[in-house]
Design a protein around this motif. Structure first.
Motif, PDB file in Angstrom:
ATOM      1  N   VAL A  84       0.911  -1.165  -0.042  1.00 46.50           N
ATOM      2  CA  VAL A  84       0.130  -0.070   0.110  1.00 46.50           C
ATOM      3  C   VAL A  84       0.968   1.324  -0.059  1.00 46.50           C
ATOM      4  CG1 VAL A  84      -2.006  -1.023   1.010  1.00 46.50           C
ATOM      5  CG2 VAL A  84      -0.027  -0.005   2.620  1.00 46.50           C
ATOM      6  N   HIS A  85       2.249   1.142  -0.461  1.00 43.84           N
ATOM      7  CA  HIS A  85       2.849   2.376  -0.485  1.00 43.84           C
ATOM      8  C   HIS A  85       2.639   3.005  -1.643  1.00 43.84           C
ATOM      9  CE1 HIS A  85       6.367   0.910   2.342  1.00 43.84           C
ATOM     10  NE2 HIS A  85       5.498   1.011   2.953  1.00 43.84           N
ATOM     11  N   ALA A  86       2.313   2.609  -2.814  1.00 38.44           N
ATOM     12  CA  ALA A  86       2.546   3.391  -4.143  1.00 38.44           C
ATOM     13  C   ALA A  86       1.144   4.339  -4.119  1.00 38.44           C
ATOM     14  CB  ALA A  86       2.561   2.279  -5.318  1.00 38.44           C
ATOM     15  N   GLU A  87      -0.015   3.629  -4.204  1.00 39.89           N
ATOM     16  CA  GLU A  87      -1.351   4.191  -4.430  1.00 39.89           C
ATOM     17  C   GLU A  87      -1.413   5.633  -3.552  1.00 39.89           C
ATOM     18  OE1 GLU A  87      -6.068   3.730  -5.428  1.00 39.89           O
ATOM     19  OE2 GLU A  87      -4.862   1.869  -4.733  1.00 39.89           O
ATOM     20  N   PRO A  88      -1.420   5.342  -2.139  1.00 37.83           N
ATOM     21  CA  PRO A  88      -1.686   6.682  -1.317  1.00 37.83           C
ATOM     22  C   PRO A  88      -0.511   7.652  -1.623  1.00 37.83           C
ATOM     23  CG  PRO A  88      -1.836   4.326  -0.045  1.00 37.83           C
ATOM     24  CD  PRO A  88      -1.318   4.038  -1.616  1.00 37.83           C
ATOM     25  N   SER A  89       0.443   7.047  -1.840  1.00 38.13           N
ATOM     26  CA  SER A  89       1.621   8.225  -1.735  1.00 38.13           C
ATOM     27  C   SER A  89       1.513   8.932  -3.007  1.00 38.13           C
ATOM     28  CB  SER A  89       3.129   7.431  -1.811  1.00 38.13           C
ATOM     29  OG  SER A  89       3.301   6.831  -0.486  1.00 38.13           O
ATOM     30  N   ILE A  90       1.138   8.232  -4.118  1.00 39.65           N
ATOM     31  CA  ILE A  90       1.085   9.206  -5.241  1.00 39.65           C
ATOM     32  C   ILE A  90      -0.125   9.916  -5.155  1.00 39.65           C
ATOM     33  CG2 ILE A  90       0.737   8.754  -7.910  1.00 39.65           C
ATOM     34  CD1 ILE A  90       2.123   6.196  -7.728  1.00 39.65           C
ATOM     35  N   ALA A  91      -1.177   9.503  -4.866  1.00 36.62           N
ATOM     36  CA  ALA A  91      -2.302  10.275  -4.602  1.00 36.62           C
ATOM     37  C   ALA A  91      -2.175  11.609  -3.743  1.00 36.62           C
ATOM     38  CB  ALA A  91      -3.402   9.437  -4.013  1.00 36.62           C
ATOM     39  N   ALA A  92      -1.288  11.391  -2.636  1.00 34.94           N
ATOM     40  CA  ALA A  92      -1.065  12.574  -1.868  1.00 34.94           C
ATOM     41  C   ALA A  92      -0.195  13.547  -2.479  1.00 34.94           C
ATOM     42  CB  ALA A  92      -0.128  11.911  -0.500  1.00 34.94           C
ATOM     43  N   LEU A  93       0.942  13.016  -3.315  1.00 35.07           N
ATOM     44  CA  LEU A  93       1.581  13.823  -4.041  1.00 35.07           C
ATOM     45  C   LEU A  93       0.971  14.871  -5.085  1.00 35.07           C
ATOM     46  CD1 LEU A  93       4.793  11.597  -4.513  1.00 35.07           C
ATOM     47  CD2 LEU A  93       4.560  13.651  -2.855  1.00 35.07           C
ATOM     48  N   GLY A  94       0.175  14.021  -5.743  1.00 41.68           N
ATOM     49  CA  GLY A  94      -0.859  14.735  -6.498  1.00 41.68           C
ATOM     50  C   GLY A  94      -1.664  15.702  -6.070  1.00 41.68           C
ATOM     51  N   ALA A  95      -1.932  15.681  -4.692  1.00 46.19           N
ATOM     52  CA  ALA A  95      -2.813  16.612  -3.864  1.00 46.19           C
ATOM     53  C   ALA A  95      -1.921  17.545  -3.455  1.00 46.19           C
ATOM     54  CB  ALA A  95      -3.651  15.907  -2.950  1.00 46.19           C
ATOM     55  N   GLY A  96      -0.567  17.906  -3.618  1.00 50.19           N
ATOM     56  CA  GLY A  96       0.163  18.591  -3.400  1.00 50.19           C
ATOM     57  C   GLY A  96       0.652  18.285  -1.565  1.00 50.19           C
ATOM     58  N   VAL A  97       0.459  16.988  -1.146  1.00 51.83           N
ATOM     59  CA  VAL A  97       0.855  16.768   0.211  1.00 51.83           C
ATOM     60  C   VAL A  97       2.184  16.155   0.222  1.00 51.83           C
ATOM     61  CG1 VAL A  97      -0.099  15.729   2.370  1.00 51.83           C
ATOM     62  CG2 VAL A  97      -1.684  16.520   0.617  1.00 51.83           C
ATOM     63  N   PRO A  98       2.995  16.881   0.996  1.00 54.59           N
ATOM     64  CA  PRO A  98       4.278  16.085   1.208  1.00 54.59           C
ATOM     65  C   PRO A  98       4.163  14.646   1.672  1.00 54.59           C
ATOM     66  CG  PRO A  98       4.352  18.216   1.947  1.00 54.59           C
ATOM     67  CD  PRO A  98       3.146  17.891   1.786  1.00 54.59           C
ATOM     68  N   VAL A  99       5.055  13.669   1.378  1.00 50.76           N
ATOM     69  CA  VAL A  99       5.060  12.315   1.938  1.00 50.76           C
ATOM     70  C   VAL A  99       6.341  11.652   2.412  1.00 50.76           C
ATOM     71  CG1 VAL A  99       4.395   9.998   1.178  1.00 50.76           C
ATOM     72  CG2 VAL A  99       3.117  11.655   0.085  1.00 50.76           C
ATOM     73  N   LEU A 100       6.232  11.337   3.629  1.00 48.52           N
ATOM     74  CA  LEU A 100       7.454  10.369   3.883  1.00 48.52           C
ATOM     75  C   LEU A 100       6.974   8.912   3.895  1.00 48.52           C
ATOM     76  CD1 LEU A 100      10.319  10.384   5.122  1.00 48.52           C
ATOM     77  CD2 LEU A 100       9.109  10.201   7.567  1.00 48.52           C
ATOM     78  N   CYS A 101       7.540   8.126   3.283  1.00 44.29           N
ATOM     79  CA  CYS A 101       7.113   6.672   2.946  1.00 44.29           C
ATOM     80  C   CYS A 101       8.117   5.795   3.542  1.00 44.29           C
ATOM     81  CB  CYS A 101       6.751   6.269   1.506  1.00 44.29           C
ATOM     82  SG  CYS A 101       5.936   4.701   1.251  1.00 44.29           S
ATOM     83  N   GLU A 102       7.523   4.468   4.198  1.00 47.73           N
ATOM     84  CA  GLU A 102       8.616   3.683   4.842  1.00 47.73           C
ATOM     85  C   GLU A 102       9.122   2.875   3.463  1.00 47.73           C
ATOM     86  OE1 GLU A 102      10.243   2.421   7.075  1.00 47.73           O
ATOM     87  OE2 GLU A 102       9.784   4.074   8.561  1.00 47.73           O
ATOM     88  N   LYS A 103      10.368   2.420   4.205  1.00 53.13           N
ATOM     89  CA  LYS A 103      11.152   1.663   2.849  1.00 53.13           C
ATOM     90  C   LYS A 103      10.648  -0.052   3.273  1.00 53.13           C
ATOM     91  CE  LYS A 103      13.020  -0.908   6.226  1.00 53.13           C
ATOM     92  NZ  LYS A 103      12.713  -2.234   6.069  1.00 53.13           N
ATOM     93  N   PRO A 104      10.892  -0.773   2.082  1.00 53.83           N
ATOM     94  CA  PRO A 104      11.392  -0.231   0.847  1.00 53.83           C
ATOM     95  C   PRO A 104      10.316   0.550   0.180  1.00 53.83           C
ATOM     96  CG  PRO A 104      10.788  -2.654   0.683  1.00 53.83           C
ATOM     97  CD  PRO A 104      10.526  -2.201   2.312  1.00 53.83           C
ATOM     98  N   LEU A 105      10.814   1.184  -0.876  1.00 53.79           N
ATOM     99  CA  LEU A 105       9.680   2.261  -1.398  1.00 53.79           C
ATOM    100  C   LEU A 105       8.403   1.589  -1.916  1.00 53.79           C
ATOM    101  CD1 LEU A 105       9.249   5.330  -1.909  1.00 53.79           C
ATOM    102  CD2 LEU A 105      10.592   4.930  -3.925  1.00 53.79           C
ATOM    103  N   ALA A 106       8.798   0.350  -2.502  1.00 47.96           N
ATOM    104  CA  ALA A 106       7.456  -0.415  -2.821  1.00 47.96           C
ATOM    105  C   ALA A 106       8.012  -2.006  -3.292  1.00 47.96           C
ATOM    106  CB  ALA A 106       7.063   0.340  -4.522  1.00 47.96           C
ATOM    107  N   PRO A 107       6.823  -2.643  -3.382  1.00 48.58           N
ATOM    108  CA  PRO A 107       7.208  -4.192  -3.453  1.00 48.58           C
ATOM    109  C   PRO A 107       7.986  -4.499  -4.961  1.00 48.58           C
ATOM    110  CG  PRO A 107       4.891  -3.907  -3.237  1.00 48.58           C
ATOM    111  CD  PRO A 107       5.430  -2.521  -3.290  1.00 48.58           C
TER     112      PRO A 107
END
Length: 377
Positions: A84-107
């Motif tokens: 669940v790293h990719a979809e919410p992170s990309i959506a947040a960035l698209g809304a202009g919201v900074p993101v800190l995502c745990e590692k690894p970045l994605a599966p």
């Protein structure tokens, strides 16, 4: 973005949710120059457990829908399982919201690339949560390397050993499923090692040119327990229990990396060593206040206690010799990330840095499948 307090939304309330929430709570006391934060919304699926966690972690609101939460916060922490790293992170960035995502970045490498590209297009602050970059002893080690104290870098060796899966009856969890985790010890632990090597010696040795890889699963299925200790079923383990890799850098330097979740007697044994033409250094997470340094002309290593006020971050804590712990790395990481958010600046490790790690992980898997050295593409 300069609005204060920054309203923080956090997806995930277990291990990493607790670690980052603790860091957010500590910031005002020890880093008063950090941006003011409002622990606003905690996101999860189980409403009862979520409410309990929000109360303990100091969050004012809860949500079972991450999309709704993104609309309410200024900063989004994605601390959920890897899938669940990719979809919410990309959506947040698209809304202009900074993101800190745990590692690894994605599966997968493809998802990591999509996250990297989303961050680049939106130009919103985005970070991959490699907290070990923020250990004072690691920062001291990087300074020694950059100052040429080790000379020409020739070798880097990293290992990350744990033993929580030694018992074949240890319970099944999402980290053992390839669809959710991507990989096992490789992504869970190896990602840290690859990033730490990139951080310490990347400028000195260049990118990884080619590598070998070997992955091994020792227990093919594990039990799912009911609430009373009985076994409901067994589920397949579709990821690795251990990996090893040999690395060739562009400069001609070499590297050896390994990780295991079935290494009996090792709890959280993350070590990295760097050898140069003039000296060497080695670090162990289990002794994170210390750095072993061999300088030119000396016959043995010197143990440096990295707790002086002149050492990175240490002046914020206690007098020299009063050691800090694992949880403090998250405080440092959150301080740097939120300061970058407030200033509208970039943060490292970035999503691009996370993608570079994912490239190496994918190449190790590819090398294992082919049984040969492969280029990191």
């Amino acid at each position: 973005m300069t609005q204060e307090p920054l309203k923080i939304g956090v997806l995930g309330y277990r291990f990493m949710g607790k670690a980052h929430s603790n860091a957010l709570a500590r910031l005002p006391m020890f880093f008063p120059d950090a941006p003011d934060v409002d622990r606003h919304t905690l996101v999860g699926r189980d409403e009862e457990e979520l409410a309990d966690a929000a109360d303990r972690f100091g969050f004012a609101h809860t949500a079972t829908d991450w999309e709704a939460a993104i609309d309410e916060v200024d900063v989004f922490y994605n601390l959920g399982p890897n899938h669940v790293h990719a979809e919410p992170s990309i959506a947040a960035l698209g809304a202009g919201v900074p993101v800190l995502c745990e590692k690894p970045l994605a599966p997968t490498l493809e998802e990591a690339a999509a996250m990297r590209d989303a961050a680049a297009v939106t130009d919103v602050t985005a970070g991959t949560a490699f907290n070990y970059r923020f250990v004072p002893a690691i920062r001291h080690a990087k300074g020694l390397i950059e100052d040429g104290e080790l000379g020409e870098i020739r070798q880097v060796r990293g290992r990350y050993l744990q033993d929580w899966l030694v018992d074949p009856e240890a319970p099944w969890a999402w980290r053992m499923d390839a669809e959710m985790a991507g990989s096992g010890a490789l992504g869970d632990l190896g990602a840290h090692t690859v990033d730490l090597a990139n951080f310490l010696v990347g400028e000195a040795v260049g990118e990884i040119d080619r590598l070998s890889g070997h992955l091994r699963t020792f227990v093919d299925e594990r039990p799912v327990y009911d609430g009373e200790g009985g076994i409901e079923e067994y589920r397949d383990v579709t990821v690795d229990d251990a990996y090893s890799a040999q690395v060739a850098y562009e400069s001609g330097a070499t590297g050896t990396f390994e990780a295991s979740r079935v290494a009996a007697g090792h709890k959280n044994d993350h070590t990295i060593a760097v050898h140069g033409s003039k000296g060497s250094l080695k670090f162990s997470l289990e002794r994170l206040n210390e750095l072993e340094v061999l300088r030119e002309g000396n016959r043995g290593y010197e143990t440096v206690l990295v707790t002086e006020e002149s050492d990175p971050y240490v002046d914020r804590w206690w007098p020299p010799g009063h050691v800090i712990g694992w949880e403090h790395t998250f405080v440092h990481e959150n301080y740097e990330f939120l300061s970058a958010v407030a200033a509208g600046e970039s943060f490292e490790p970035s999503f691009a840095d996370g993608y570079e790690v994912q490239k190496a992980l994918a190449a190790i898997e590819r090398a294992d499948e082919r049984g040969e050295w492969v280029a990191v593409e």
